[in-house]
Design a protein around this motif. Structure first.
Motif, mmCIF file in Angstrom:
data_model
loop_
_atom_site.group_PDB
_atom_site.id
_atom_site.type_symbol
_atom_site.label_atom_id
_atom_site.label_comp_id
_atom_site.label_asym_id
_atom_site.label_seq_id
_atom_site.Cartn_x
_atom_site.Cartn_y
_atom_site.Cartn_z
ATOM 1 N N LEU A 198 46.284 44.198 39.034
ATOM 2 C CA LEU A 198 45.941 43.784 40.398
ATOM 3 C C LEU A 198 46.684 42.537 40.850
ATOM 4 N N ASN A 199 47.154 41.703 39.901
ATOM 5 C CA ASN A 199 47.606 40.364 40.284
ATOM 6 C C ASN A 199 48.982 39.946 39.784
ATOM 7 N N TYR A 200 49.686 40.816 39.058
ATOM 8 C CA TYR A 200 50.915 40.344 38.421
ATOM 9 C C TYR A 200 52.010 39.969 39.419
ATOM 10 N N GLN A 201 51.925 40.463 40.663
ATOM 11 C CA GLN A 201 52.918 40.108 41.681
ATOM 12 C C GLN A 201 52.289 39.367 42.862
ATOM 13 N N SER A 202 51.151 38.743 42.634
ATOM 14 C CA SER A 202 50.410 38.153 43.747
ATOM 15 C C SER A 202 51.031 36.862 44.266
ATOM 16 N N ALA A 203 51.534 36.023 43.377
ATOM 17 C CA ALA A 203 52.075 34.738 43.821
ATOM 18 C C ALA A 203 53.343 34.948 44.639
ATOM 19 N N PRO A 204 53.564 34.155 45.697
ATOM 20 C CA PRO A 204 54.781 34.306 46.506
ATOM 21 C C PRO A 204 56.022 33.915 45.720
ATOM 22 N N LYS A 205 57.170 34.351 46.202
ATOM 23 C CA LYS A 205 58.435 34.050 45.543
ATOM 24 C C LYS A 205 58.612 32.541 45.413
ATOM 25 N N GLY A 206 59.038 32.119 44.256
ATOM 26 C CA GLY A 206 59.268 30.698 44.017
ATOM 27 C C GLY A 206 58.078 29.974 43.420
ATOM 28 N N PHE A 207 56.988 30.727 43.125
ATOM 29 C CA PHE A 207 55.780 30.114 42.587
ATOM 30 C C PHE A 207 55.299 30.889 41.358
ATOM 31 N N PHE A 208 54.537 30.225 40.510
ATOM 32 C CA PHE A 208 53.862 30.887 39.392
ATOM 33 C C PHE A 208 52.375 30.591 39.492
ATOM 34 N N HIS A 209 51.573 31.445 38.884
ATOM 35 C CA HIS A 209 50.141 31.146 38.849
ATOM 36 C C HIS A 209 49.650 31.143 37.401
ATOM 37 N N VAL A 210 48.607 30.380 37.170
ATOM 38 C CA VAL A 210 48.085 30.151 35.829
ATOM 39 C C VAL A 210 47.666 31.455 35.167
ATOM 40 N N PRO A 262 46.206 35.125 47.081
ATOM 41 C CA PRO A 262 44.976 35.915 46.945
ATOM 42 C C PRO A 262 44.864 36.548 45.552
ATOM 43 N N HIS A 263 43.865 36.140 44.806
ATOM 44 C CA HIS A 263 43.623 36.687 43.472
ATOM 45 C C HIS A 263 42.447 37.657 43.548
ATOM 46 N N CYS A 264 42.610 38.830 42.923
ATOM 47 C CA CYS A 264 41.567 39.858 42.978
ATOM 48 C C CYS A 264 41.060 40.188 41.577
ATOM 49 N N TYR A 265 39.776 40.478 41.501
ATOM 50 C CA TYR A 265 39.163 40.930 40.263
ATOM 51 C C TYR A 265 38.925 42.433 40.334
ATOM 52 N N PRO A 266 39.016 43.145 39.204
ATOM 53 C CA PRO A 266 38.758 44.586 39.210
ATOM 54 C C PRO A 266 37.281 44.879 39.466
ATOM 55 N N ASP A 267 36.996 46.106 39.813
ATOM 56 C CA ASP A 267 35.621 46.509 40.146
ATOM 57 C C ASP A 267 34.666 46.311 38.982
ATOM 58 N N SER A 268 35.183 46.283 37.748
ATOM 59 C CA SER A 268 34.327 46.083 36.580
ATOM 60 C C SER A 268 33.790 44.661 36.478
ATOM 61 N N PRO A 276 39.427 39.126 48.406
ATOM 62 C CA PRO A 276 40.300 38.359 47.502
ATOM 63 C C PRO A 276 39.876 36.903 47.455
ATOM 64 N N GLN A 277 40.148 36.252 46.337
ATOM 65 C CA GLN A 277 39.785 34.849 46.167
ATOM 66 C C GLN A 277 41.046 33.995 46.177
ATOM 67 N N GLU A 278 41.000 32.914 46.902
ATOM 68 C CA GLU A 278 42.165 32.036 46.986
ATOM 69 C C GLU A 278 42.305 31.210 45.713
ATOM 70 N N SER A 279 43.489 31.239 45.148
ATOM 71 C CA SER A 279 43.761 30.463 43.938
ATOM 72 C C SER A 279 45.079 29.721 44.112
ATOM 73 N N TRP A 280 45.215 28.631 43.355
ATOM 74 C CA TRP A 280 46.430 27.836 43.454
ATOM 75 C C TRP A 280 47.586 28.512 42.718
ATOM 76 N N CYS A 281 48.762 28.391 43.301
ATOM 77 C CA CYS A 281 50.001 28.729 42.596
ATOM 78 C C CYS A 281 50.940 27.540 42.745
ATOM 79 N N TYR A 282 51.881 27.414 41.818
ATOM 80 C CA TYR A 282 52.661 26.187 41.695
ATOM 81 C C TYR A 282 54.159 26.479 41.737
ATOM 82 N N PRO A 283 54.949 25.514 42.196
ATOM 83 C CA PRO A 283 56.404 25.719 42.268
ATOM 84 C C PRO A 283 56.986 26.061 40.892
ATOM 85 N N LEU A 284 57.931 26.989 40.871
ATOM 86 C CA LEU A 284 58.552 27.364 39.605
ATOM 87 C C LEU A 284 59.216 26.176 38.916
ATOM 88 N N ALA A 285 59.614 25.180 39.685
ATOM 89 C CA ALA A 285 60.240 23.995 39.096
ATOM 90 C C ALA A 285 59.296 23.290 38.125
#
Length: 339
Positions: A198-210, A262-268, A276-285
């Motif tokens: 659900l989330n492996y491509q969620s962060a925008p280009k140029g960012f990573f998420h925890v 936007p981070h999403c959790y599976p139905d389980s 979707p839940q808002e989560s922080w993502c950070y610059p790739l730098a």
């Protein structure tokens, strides 16, 4: 007098016998194991991310388990169980799409009776620098049944004996047992894989998420036996500590602004009700700085151990699981017991 090739007959283990092996004396079973649910086998060549997890040769029967949990025999192993030459099994593969061939038609019919379909007879993979022809267990049984009962004058007695011993789920169980594979192990990753999907491509280009950077920690927890799911979401703990580290050290001035995704959790997961839940993502730098912090501060600095102690105290993780996970990730911090 010419030497004849001895047939391979599988003998299941009992409480008085050694583990399963291929031998010359056959036992028979009167009750077959139940069929598995209907599904499609998709053994197309070149499947991405599919590999061989375990493999073993047992007295000439090559077998193993693919990375998706599929048990298989190699071409030579299947030929040995059927009592035929290796080339006959290869011909079945090469003619798989030709349903005008009576043999192929019968084998596919046997497969369908067991509730399966397949686009090909085998999966071709590179393992250890060599090409491996892997025949999934269900296809092996369909071929084995053909040479046991449907091949006319070409029926083989060892195929009949082996089919009676290995029908239903017995072949699958035998392969798992011989190579030392625990099929329940794969299911431990299901909920984590659902979140990745659900989330492996969620962060925008140029960012990573925890979330996508927590794999090492999550993997060790799962291997140690933790039930990773709605109650054990270690990436939340990591994310909260990293966010505090980010603001306390004004890392925005160094690497640029962070953003929300936007981070999403599976139905389980019950958390999915607020998707979707808002989560922080950070610059790739900042990725290198994050990874250094994760190892030096979160894991080796004691925050991971504190997280696990809280889970243990609430009964959400067994003490042994916590110990195994910490040992795997911070082995230098495990001191010997004192008297």
């Amino acid at each position: 007098m010419t030497d004849q090739k001895k047939p391979f007959i599988f003998v299941p283990a009992t409480s008085q016998k050694a583990p399963e092996e291929i031998s010359l004396s056959a036992n028979k079973i009167s009750v077959l194991a139940p069929k598995t649910p209907s599904k499609e086998i998709t053994p197309s060549q070149g499947v991405l991310h599919l590999g061989i997890e375990l493999n073993k040769d047992v007295n000439g029967i090559g077998m193993g388990v693919l990375s998706d949990g599929t048990p298989y025999l190699n071409q030579r192993g299947l030929a040995a169980l059927c009592g035929v030459q290796n080339a006959h099994i290869g011909t079945i593969s090469s003619q798989w799409d030709d349903e005008d061939k009576p043999r192929i038609k019968t084998i596919k019919s046997n497969l369908a009776k067991a509730g399966f379909t397949s686009a090909a007879a085998h999966i071709e993979l590179i393992h250890g620098g060599q090409i491996q022809f892997c025949y999934p267990a269900e296809i092996c049984l369909a071929v084995l049944e053909y040479y046991a009962f449907d091949a006319g004058a070409n029926c083989q007695p060892e195929a009949r004996d082996n089919f009676r011993l290995l029908a239903g789920s017995k072949l699958r169980e035998m392969i798992y047992s011989q190579v030392g594979y625990d099929p329940a192990h794969l299911k431990r990753f299901d909920k984590w894989h659902e979140r990745i999907g659900l989330n492996y491509q969620s962060a925008p280009k140029g960012f990573f998420h925890v979330f996508n950077e927590a794999h090492t920690v999550v993997y060790e927890l799962i291997v140690a036996g933790a039930d990773i799911g709605e109650k054990n979401v270690v990436d939340i703990s990591i994310g909260q500590h990293w966010s505090k580290h980010w603001t306390d050290n004004d890392l925005e001035a160094v690497y640029g602004s962070r953003a929300k995704y936007p981070h999403c959790y599976p139905d389980s997961h019950p958390q999915s009700k607020s998707n979707p839940q808002e989560s922080w993502c950070y610059p790739l730098a900042a990725l290198g700085a994050y990874r250094a912090w994760l190892q030096d501060v979160y894991i080796e600095g004691g925050k991971f151990s504190t997280y696990l102690k809280g889970k243990v105290s609430r009964g959400e993780i067994a003490p042994s699981v916590a110990q195994l996970a910490v040992t795997a990730l911070v082995p230098t911090l495990i001191a010997p017991a004192t008297q």
